[in-house]
Design a protein around this motif. Structure first.
Motif, mmCIF file in Angstrom:
data_model
loop_
_atom_site.group_PDB
_atom_site.id
_atom_site.type_symbol
_atom_site.label_atom_id
_atom_site.label_comp_id
_atom_site.label_asym_id
_atom_site.label_seq_id
_atom_site.Cartn_x
_atom_site.Cartn_y
_atom_site.Cartn_z
ATOM 1 N N ARG A 253 0.833 -1.212 0.000
ATOM 2 C CA ARG A 253 0.000 0.000 0.000
ATOM 3 C C ARG A 253 0.860 1.251 0.000
ATOM 4 O O ARG A 253 0.584 2.209 -0.727
ATOM 5 C CB ARG A 253 -0.929 -0.003 1.222
ATOM 6 N N GLY A 254 1.906 1.252 0.814
ATOM 7 C CA GLY A 254 2.773 2.420 0.866
ATOM 8 C C GLY A 254 3.535 2.638 -0.423
ATOM 9 O O GLY A 254 3.661 3.769 -0.909
ATOM 10 N N MET A 255 4.043 1.576 -1.003
ATOM 11 C CA MET A 255 4.818 1.682 -2.236
ATOM 12 C C MET A 255 3.975 2.162 -3.407
ATOM 13 O O MET A 255 4.461 2.911 -4.271
ATOM 14 C CB MET A 255 5.448 0.330 -2.561
ATOM 15 N N LEU A 256 2.721 1.746 -3.433
ATOM 16 C CA LEU A 256 1.839 2.129 -4.542
ATOM 17 C C LEU A 256 1.086 3.419 -4.277
ATOM 18 O O LEU A 256 0.266 3.856 -5.089
ATOM 19 C CB LEU A 256 0.841 0.995 -4.818
ATOM 20 N N GLY A 257 1.333 4.045 -3.130
ATOM 21 C CA GLY A 257 0.683 5.317 -2.829
ATOM 22 C C GLY A 257 -0.784 5.191 -2.499
ATOM 23 O O GLY A 257 -1.541 6.146 -2.684
ATOM 24 N N LEU A 258 -1.204 4.015 -2.002
ATOM 25 C CA LEU A 258 -2.614 3.824 -1.665
ATOM 26 C C LEU A 258 -2.972 4.453 -0.320
ATOM 27 O O LEU A 258 -4.145 4.490 0.041
ATOM 28 C CB LEU A 258 -2.960 2.331 -1.670
ATOM 29 N N ASP A 259 -1.980 4.878 0.422
ATOM 30 C CA ASP A 259 -2.222 5.747 1.570
ATOM 31 C C ASP A 259 -1.374 7.003 1.380
ATOM 32 O O ASP A 259 -0.303 6.970 0.759
ATOM 33 C CB ASP A 259 -1.908 5.053 2.902
ATOM 34 N N LEU A 260 -1.839 8.120 1.896
ATOM 35 C CA LEU A 260 -1.212 9.411 1.598
ATOM 36 C C LEU A 260 0.202 9.503 2.148
ATOM 37 O O LEU A 260 1.069 10.146 1.550
ATOM 38 C CB LEU A 260 -2.077 10.546 2.145
ATOM 39 N N TYR A 261 0.446 8.871 3.296
ATOM 40 C CA TYR A 261 1.795 8.937 3.867
ATOM 41 C C TYR A 261 2.794 8.223 2.958
ATOM 42 O O TYR A 261 3.895 8.728 2.694
ATOM 43 C CB TYR A 261 1.812 8.320 5.269
ATOM 44 N N GLY A 262 2.412 7.047 2.466
ATOM 45 C CA GLY A 262 3.282 6.328 1.554
ATOM 46 C C GLY A 262 3.506 7.084 0.260
ATOM 47 O O GLY A 262 4.617 7.115 -0.278
ATOM 48 N N LEU A 263 2.458 7.734 -0.259
ATOM 49 C CA LEU A 263 2.600 8.515 -1.484
ATOM 50 C C LEU A 263 3.554 9.679 -1.271
ATOM 51 O O LEU A 263 4.378 9.992 -2.128
ATOM 52 C CB LEU A 263 1.224 9.030 -1.928
ATOM 53 N N GLY A 264 3.442 10.313 -0.091
ATOM 54 C CA GLY A 264 4.360 11.405 0.197
ATOM 55 C C GLY A 264 5.778 10.928 0.371
ATOM 56 O O GLY A 264 6.727 11.586 -0.059
ATOM 57 N N LEU A 265 5.961 9.762 0.989
ATOM 58 C CA LEU A 265 7.287 9.259 1.308
ATOM 59 C C LEU A 265 8.032 8.732 0.087
ATOM 60 O O LEU A 265 9.262 8.857 0.001
ATOM 61 C CB LEU A 265 7.158 8.145 2.357
ATOM 62 N N PHE A 266 7.311 8.152 -0.865
ATOM 63 C CA PHE A 266 7.957 7.532 -2.019
ATOM 64 C C PHE A 266 7.566 8.148 -3.354
ATOM 65 O O PHE A 266 8.165 7.814 -4.380
ATOM 66 C CB PHE A 266 7.636 6.033 -2.053
ATOM 67 N N GLY A 267 6.572 9.038 -3.358
ATOM 68 C CA GLY A 267 6.148 9.615 -4.621
ATOM 69 C C GLY A 267 5.766 8.521 -5.605
ATOM 70 O O GLY A 267 5.063 7.564 -5.267
ATOM 71 N N PHE A 268 6.266 8.640 -6.824
ATOM 72 C CA PHE A 268 5.960 7.649 -7.865
ATOM 73 C C PHE A 268 7.165 6.767 -8.191
ATOM 74 O O PHE A 268 7.228 6.163 -9.263
ATOM 75 C CB PHE A 268 5.475 8.368 -9.129
ATOM 76 N N PHE A 269 8.116 6.693 -7.258
ATOM 77 C CA PHE A 269 9.329 5.920 -7.518
ATOM 78 C C PHE A 269 9.048 4.444 -7.723
ATOM 79 O O PHE A 269 9.618 3.816 -8.621
ATOM 80 C CB PHE A 269 10.328 6.107 -6.370
ATOM 81 N N PHE A 270 8.210 3.872 -6.892
ATOM 82 C CA PHE A 270 7.947 2.444 -7.046
ATOM 83 C C PHE A 270 7.010 2.168 -8.216
ATOM 84 O O PHE A 270 7.031 1.063 -8.772
ATOM 85 C CB PHE A 270 7.405 1.858 -5.746
ATOM 86 N N HIS A 271 6.212 3.152 -8.613
ATOM 87 C CA HIS A 271 5.430 2.983 -9.844
ATOM 88 C C HIS A 271 6.379 2.883 -11.045
ATOM 89 O O HIS A 271 6.208 2.024 -11.921
ATOM 90 C CB HIS A 271 4.474 4.165 -10.037
ATOM 91 N N LEU A 272 7.352 3.785 -11.080
ATOM 92 C CA LEU A 272 8.348 3.746 -12.154
ATOM 93 C C LEU A 272 9.107 2.424 -12.125
ATOM 94 O O LEU A 272 9.348 1.807 -13.183
ATOM 95 C CB LEU A 272 9.319 4.919 -11.990
ATOM 96 N N PHE A 273 9.468 1.976 -10.938
ATOM 97 C CA PHE A 273 10.186 0.704 -10.797
ATOM 98 C C PHE A 273 9.363 -0.454 -11.356
ATOM 99 O O PHE A 273 9.900 -1.323 -12.061
ATOM 100 C CB PHE A 273 10.518 0.473 -9.321
ATOM 101 N N LEU A 274 8.061 -0.479 -11.068
ATOM 102 C CA LEU A 274 7.218 -1.570 -11.548
ATOM 103 C C LEU A 274 7.092 -1.558 -13.068
ATOM 104 O O LEU A 274 7.055 -2.611 -13.714
ATOM 105 C CB LEU A 274 5.838 -1.490 -10.900
ATOM 106 N N ILE A 275 7.030 -0.359 -13.652
ATOM 107 C CA ILE A 275 6.990 -0.251 -15.115
ATOM 108 C C ILE A 275 8.272 -0.835 -15.718
ATOM 109 O O ILE A 275 8.238 -1.608 -16.690
ATOM 110 C CB ILE A 275 6.795 1.207 -15.544
#
Length: 480
Positions: A253-275
């Motif tokens: 959840r945190g890596m994908l930004g499904l909670d606001l704290y995780g989205l703030g902490l990692f931005g879209f870095f793990f989205h880019l990684f998954l792509i």
């Protein structure tokens, strides 16, 4: 590579380091968390020469690569947030340089610079880069360990013994910042299993021993138990698995930004990684991407599924905190950078700028979050700063840790002293005879009428979240 290109890379890295420094200073978050006040207290004990190993429990006091450098800086610059931020800041900037060197080693200068730029704006690193937490220190030393391990793997003559030795040394130093730095060994073991036997790798264990034997000797000299620190930390990790979440959904959840704290902490870095990982699975595999994916997988899978502790008692999943993912973020950033380096310059620049701007926004939000949660403590101290800490009563250790730091109270044991030792008291502890009014009480809910009887005129301030600060002009009866 021509000398001119090498100079451009040096200038590029220096520019990225300056950019990373600017972000960390812009979103300065020093002394707004929780654990860092305990680290600051222990660092002050080291600086004063009154650290007592037998009194240490849990793990704060064993994280020497957090507390001893902080002790040095506080000895030079005083006990303040700026001095305590210097060590994590140095490690955070060091990690940017390590990422560049890893990217260059695996794929070339361009990949190294892109990776350094991405890591420089990673929100979690930006925020932790000025907080006295182990995260940036662990990432820096495990990154160095991986750098020298992979350098050793590329050596033909001599078997890379010196590089493997350094890899073990830096792994051990990472352990002295936080015990889970040893997870990098899983990557090395998996890499060795895939690539075959290499005798030079045995030097890794010699380097690891160089880092860990001084702690073992210190344990034995002070407690008679070589494994004193290891055993104490295992007990705390087992307790944390009970007190904190072990849900397998926390990290995804945190890596994908499904909670606001995780989205703030990692931005879209793990989205880019998954792509990029999707591209890898489809057969597009830049040079160096395999080891990075293996590094990420080994660390992440243990954080997600590994046991909470390595002592008897049965399997219990490790407790989850999003900031632990900093260890997996470095290989994820490097892996993504290899793919951006293969893109056309315009496309790569657009992708990089998107990451920079969205990450800066995330860092700003996390910085605001920390400042918001620190505000009640700072506001309360603003009212009480001219009062002796002996006259202050607080509801829990969090309040006591923070206010003792603000007051620069006299210190004794590795953790905050009990009532009467010169600092603020927990509610219910007796007030020292030399405490003088006005008296202050921090409590959830306003003080009861019976507490105010005979206390003289009182002033109540709402601090938010149902917490109130109450000032008495004389001693309440029987206590507050």
């Amino acid at each position: 590579m021509p000398d001119g290109d090498s100079r451009l890379s040096v200038y590029g890295l220096l520019s990225i380091l300056l950019f990373g420094l600017s972000l960390r200073l812009l979103f300065f978050s020093g002394m707004t968390g929780y654990d860092e006040f305990h680290y600051a207290h222990i660092a002050r004990n080291f600086a004063l020469g009154n650290f007592s190993l037998p009194e240490v429990s849990g793990y704060y006091g064993f994280r020497y690569l957090v507390t001893i450098p902080a002790a040095f800086f506080t000895s030079v610059f005083g006990l303040n947030a700026a001095a305590l931020s210097l060590w994590p800041l140095a490690c955070s900037l060091g990690s940017i340089s390590v990422v560049f060197l890893l990217g260059r080693l695996l794929s070339g200068e361009r990949a190294g610079l892109i990776a350094a730029l991405l890591y420089a704006c990673l929100p979690g690193s930006v925020i932790s880069g000025t907080m006295l937490y182990p995260d940036e220190t662990v990432t820096f030393f495990t990154g160095l360990s991986a750098l020298f391990f992979l350098r050793g793997e590329k050596q033909k003559s001599g078997g890379g013994i010196l590089f493997f030795l350094l890899a073990g040394l830096f792994c051990g130093l990472g352990y002295l910042a936080r015990i889970n730095a040893l997870l990098i060994i899983l990557f090395f073991a998996a890499y060795a299993a895939v690539s075959g036997w290499k005798t030079g790798r045995l030097a890794f264990f010699a380097g690891l021993a160089l880092a860990l034997l001084p702690e073992a000797a210190f344990n034995f000299a002070k407690t008679g138990d070589v494994l004193f620190s290891w055993n104490a930390q295992q007990l705390r990790l087992a307790a944390d698995a009970v007190n904190f979440s072990t849900s397998l959904l926390v990290y995804p959840r945190g890596m994908l930004g499904l909670d606001l704290y995780g989205l703030g902490l990692f931005g879209f870095f793990f989205h880019l990684f998954l792509i990029c990982m999707g591209a890898y699975l489809m057969g597009r595999r830049p040079a160096g991407s395999g080891p990075l994916l293996l590094w990420f997988a080994c660390v992440f899978l243990y954080l997600e599924f590994g046991p909470s502790h390595l002592s008897p008692g049965g399997y219990v999943p490790a407790h989850k905190q999003l900031r632990f993912l900093s260890m997996a973020a470095m290989p994820a950033v490097l892996f993504s950078a290899l793919y951006l380096a293969e893109m056309r310059r315009a496309a790569a620049a657009c992708a990089a700028m998107f990451m920079v701007f969205t990450s800066a926004f995330g860092a700003a939000k996390i910085s605001e979050y920390h400042a918001f949660h620190a505000e009640p403590y700072e506001r309360a101290f603003a009212y009480m700063k001219d009062t002796s800490p002996l006259a202050v009563s607080v509801p829990d250790e969090d309040w006591r840790a923070r206010l003792n730091f603000y007051y620069r109270s006299p210190l004794s044991l590795p953790y905050y002293p009990s009532g009467g030792a010169g600092g603020v008291r927990l509610a219910g502890e007796p007030r020292p005879a030399n405490a003088h009014p006005p008296f202050w009480s921090v409590a959830a809910g306003e003080a009861k009428a019976s507490e105010a009887q005979g206390a003289g005129p009182a002033k109540t301030v709402a601090l938010g979240g149902g917490v109130f600060l109450k000032r008495y002009s004389a001693s309440p009866t029987p206590r507050f």
